[in-house]
Scaffold this motif. Structure first.
Motif, mmCIF file in Angstrom:
data_model
loop_
_atom_site.group_PDB
_atom_site.id
_atom_site.type_symbol
_atom_site.label_atom_id
_atom_site.label_comp_id
_atom_site.label_asym_id
_atom_site.label_seq_id
_atom_site.Cartn_x
_atom_site.Cartn_y
_atom_site.Cartn_z
ATOM 1 N N ARG A 284 0.829 -1.205 0.000
ATOM 2 C CA ARG A 284 0.000 0.000 0.000
ATOM 3 C C ARG A 284 0.868 1.262 0.000
ATOM 4 N N MET A 285 1.914 1.258 0.806
ATOM 5 C CA MET A 285 2.817 2.416 0.833
ATOM 6 C C MET A 285 3.533 2.569 -0.509
ATOM 7 N N TRP A 286 3.901 1.428 -1.114
ATOM 8 C CA TRP A 286 4.552 1.479 -2.430
ATOM 9 C C TRP A 286 3.646 2.144 -3.457
ATOM 10 N N LEU A 287 2.373 1.756 -3.442
ATOM 11 C CA LEU A 287 1.419 2.309 -4.400
ATOM 12 C C LEU A 287 1.186 3.792 -4.141
ATOM 13 N N GLU A 288 1.003 4.155 -2.865
ATOM 14 C CA GLU A 288 0.723 5.556 -2.540
ATOM 15 C C GLU A 288 1.893 6.457 -2.906
ATOM 16 N N ALA A 289 3.117 6.005 -2.689
ATOM 17 C CA ALA A 289 4.285 6.828 -3.017
ATOM 18 C C ALA A 289 4.360 7.101 -4.508
ATOM 19 N N ARG A 290 4.118 6.100 -5.322
ATOM 20 C CA ARG A 290 4.200 6.283 -6.766
ATOM 21 C C ARG A 290 3.027 7.091 -7.316
ATOM 22 N N MET A 291 1.862 6.923 -6.715
ATOM 23 C CA MET A 291 0.725 7.736 -7.149
ATOM 24 C C MET A 291 0.922 9.197 -6.760
ATOM 25 N N GLU A 292 1.511 9.405 -5.606
ATOM 26 C CA GLU A 292 1.812 10.774 -5.202
ATOM 27 C C GLU A 292 2.826 11.400 -6.161
ATOM 28 N N LEU A 293 3.818 10.630 -6.575
ATOM 29 C CA LEU A 293 4.805 11.147 -7.526
ATOM 30 C C LEU A 293 4.145 11.498 -8.853
ATOM 31 N N VAL A 294 3.223 10.665 -9.333
ATOM 32 C CA VAL A 294 2.503 10.960 -10.573
ATOM 33 C C VAL A 294 1.696 12.247 -10.428
ATOM 34 N N ASP A 295 1.033 12.415 -9.299
ATOM 35 C CA ASP A 295 0.237 13.627 -9.081
ATOM 36 C C ASP A 295 1.125 14.871 -9.069
ATOM 37 N N LEU A 296 2.279 14.771 -8.444
ATOM 38 C CA LEU A 296 3.192 15.910 -8.402
ATOM 39 C C LEU A 296 3.696 16.263 -9.802
ATOM 40 N N GLN A 297 4.015 15.257 -10.599
ATOM 41 C CA GLN A 297 4.478 15.528 -11.957
ATOM 42 C C GLN A 297 3.371 16.142 -12.810
ATOM 43 N N ALA A 298 2.121 15.674 -12.609
ATOM 44 C CA ALA A 298 1.008 16.274 -13.337
ATOM 45 C C ALA A 298 0.780 17.710 -12.898
ATOM 46 N N ARG A 299 0.926 17.973 -11.599
ATOM 47 C CA ARG A 299 0.788 19.345 -11.099
ATOM 48 C C ARG A 299 1.883 20.244 -11.670
ATOM 49 N N GLU A 300 3.083 19.708 -11.788
ATOM 50 C CA GLU A 300 4.169 20.482 -12.395
ATOM 51 C C GLU A 300 3.829 20.872 -13.833
ATOM 52 N N ALA A 301 3.272 19.927 -14.593
ATOM 53 C CA ALA A 301 2.876 20.234 -15.974
ATOM 54 C C ALA A 301 1.764 21.270 -16.009
ATOM 55 N N ALA A 302 0.826 21.200 -15.062
ATOM 56 C CA ALA A 302 -0.265 22.175 -15.020
ATOM 57 C C ALA A 302 0.262 23.568 -14.715
ATOM 58 N N ILE A 303 1.241 23.671 -13.813
ATOM 59 C CA ILE A 303 1.829 24.975 -13.497
ATOM 60 C C ILE A 303 2.565 25.530 -14.711
ATOM 61 N N GLU A 304 3.300 24.681 -15.406
ATOM 62 C CA GLU A 304 4.004 25.131 -16.611
ATOM 63 C C GLU A 304 3.020 25.680 -17.645
ATOM 64 N N ALA A 305 1.855 25.051 -17.760
ATOM 65 C CA ALA A 305 0.847 25.549 -18.696
ATOM 66 C C ALA A 305 0.327 26.915 -18.264
ATOM 67 N N GLU A 306 0.210 27.141 -16.952
ATOM 68 C CA GLU A 306 -0.220 28.455 -16.470
ATOM 69 C C GLU A 306 0.845 29.514 -16.733
ATOM 70 N N VAL A 307 2.109 29.147 -16.548
ATOM 71 C CA VAL A 307 3.188 30.105 -16.829
ATOM 72 C C VAL A 307 3.201 30.466 -18.306
ATOM 73 N N GLN A 308 2.900 29.489 -19.157
ATOM 74 C CA GLN A 308 2.884 29.744 -20.596
ATOM 75 C C GLN A 308 1.872 30.812 -20.969
ATOM 76 N N VAL A 309 0.780 30.932 -20.211
ATOM 77 C CA VAL A 309 -0.190 31.992 -20.472
ATOM 78 C C VAL A 309 0.448 33.353 -20.249
ATOM 79 N N LEU A 310 1.326 33.453 -19.255
ATOM 80 C CA LEU A 310 1.967 34.734 -18.939
ATOM 81 C C LEU A 310 3.104 35.074 -19.890
ATOM 82 N N VAL A 311 3.942 34.087 -20.220
ATOM 83 C CA VAL A 311 5.169 34.382 -20.966
ATOM 84 C C VAL A 311 5.112 33.957 -22.412
#
Length: 436
Positions: free
Chosen positions: A390-417
């Motif tokens: 369970r901890m193995w699964l949660e750690a990897r799912m959390e990593l996927v969520d963080l990487q997706a959030r990083e991509a979402a932030i980059e898309a928001e920055v693209q609106v500005l720059v």
């Protein structure tokens, strides 16, 4: 020596766990891969009816530039001059005549240029609106693609965990049948399997929602297939800080700059409105048997109501110009502040993702190895293996969520720059420095 039947599921489970903790998710392309996100963005920009409507409004605004500075239409009048009240004397008396007159108003020099400049700036503002709408649409497409990518990675992780959980249930039930385990272990294993099955259903529904959103953004019919997003969408960005670049490239700031320039032109036009307009006219009058009369007229507008009409308009234009300058300063502050907020969020997400990838991910793999060894040596319970998985699964799912959030932030920055450093889907962004 006879083989214990209840050890067969356990052996399969442990073998599957060993493969799970030593192999990463495959990133190889397949025939069902979705197009690169840049291709989807271009498709959305071509297909969006809202952008098409804005382009039509821009074309309409461009058509109005020339008429804004054109001369007003001339006035054609019919003149009758008669020396008697009781009868028509045209042709009998020298001062009686009938004929047309044409009169034209000429605005004071500079007025037409000022009006035309205002119309040009209105058209430029439409163009900036299109740029902002295009960037917002690009952000929506990128974020939807990143969301689908994250959901698909989570589905893969849950599917693998479900397979292992089924083997776990078989193992626990086999041990329970031989009296080596309690019923509580069976119930717990089944509950864990039900939880994972529900999680998979939720993820399937989330993917359907995101796919429907992406289809709408691309102008495709509902239910259109996209394939699998095997690579995380990445926006190529310059290295931070992004504050100054946002102040220079933000469409909202550009719109406010145009508003300042337009207010300056409006003030110039209001000041020129204090100048009188000129008129000129010509006429040809018929006098019967007498020679026709040619008339020429020249006029000058008399600004009798200047203090009541033109001067208040000039003062109002000055206030509008001051307001436009203030709005520009506020837009620049907002752009820089938003860039700083996104940068802080981006750095936080990347730091947490790196920490998760470098600590939690390998630690959970080690936890599974430890739990497996303890179970094989008879020093631990199978519940330890369940918790480790369970901890193995949660750690990897959390990593996927963080990487997706990083991509979402980059898309928001693209609106500005804007797309200043475009990168292909899945490659390292310039802001990352290729560190991924």
């Amino acid at each position: 020596m006879k083989e214990n039947n209840h050890l067969r599921p356990a052996a399969a489970l442990l073998a599957a766990l060993a493969l799970t903790v030593t192999a990463e998710l495959s990133g190889e392309a397949s025939p069902t891969d979705a197009p690169p996100v840049e291709v989807l963005v271009e498709e959305a920009l071509r297909a969006a009816p809202s952008l098409e409507a804005m382009h039509e409004r821009l074309a309409a605004a461009r058509e109005l530039v020339h008429p804004a500075g054109a001369l007003p239409s001339p006035m054609l009048e019919l003149m009758l001059q008669n020396e008697r009240l009781d009868r028509l004397t045209v042709g009998d008396m020298g001062m009686s005549m009938l004929g047309p007159e044409l009169r034209q108003t000429f605005p004071w020099p500079g007025k037409r240029a000022a009006w035309r400049a205002v119309a040009e700036l209105d058209a430029d503002a439409r163009e900036v609106e299109i740029e902002l709408a295009g960037r917002e649409l690009s952000k929506a497409v990128r974020q939807a693609a990143a969301g689908i990518w994250a959901v698909e990675r989570r589905l893969e992780l849950v599917a693998g965990a479900l397979d292992l959980q089924q083997l776990l249930i078989q193992t626990v039930m086999a041990r329970y049948g031989t009296g080596e385990g309690g019923q509580a272990a069976v119930v717990r294993a089944q509950l864990e399997g039900s939880r994972l099955a529900r999680q998979r259903l939720e993820l399937d529904g989330a993917r359907e929602v995101l796919v429907a959103t992406l289809a709408r953004l691309l102008g495709r019919p509902p239910g259109s297939p996209f394939g699998s997003f095997t690579e995380r969408p990445v926006v190529g960005l310059p290295p931070p800080p992004w504050g100054e670049l946002a102040r220079a490239a933000s469409p909202l700031v550009a719109s406010r700059r145009l508003a300042v320039e337009r207010a300056q032109r409006e003030e110039e036009a209001a000041r020129l409105a204090l100048r009188p307009d000129l008129t000129a006219g010509a006429g040809l009058a018929y006098r019967g048997s007498l020679d026709p009369v040619v008339s020429l007229r020249f006029g000058l507008e008399v600004p009798l109501w200047r203090r009541q009409v033109q001067e208040p308009k000039l003062r109002a234009a000055g206030h509008e110009l001051a307001a436009a300058h203030a709005a520009l300063r506020q837009a620049e502050l907002d752009a820089a502040s938003e860039a700083a907020r996104l940068e802080a969020d981006w750095r936080r997400v990347r730091s947490v993702a790196r920490l998760t990838e470098s600590t939690l991910v390998p630690q959970t793999s080690a936890a599974i190895d430890s739990a497996r060894s303890a179970y094989l040596g008879g020093r631990g319970e199978l519940a330890m293996v369940v918790e480790a998985l369970r901890m193995w699964l949660e750690a990897r799912m959390e990593l996927v969520d963080l990487q997706a959030r990083e991509a979402a932030i980059e898309a928001e920055v693209q609106v500005l720059v804007g797309d200043t450093h475009e990168a292909g889907s899945g490659g390292p962004s310039a802001a990352e420095g290729g560190a991924r």
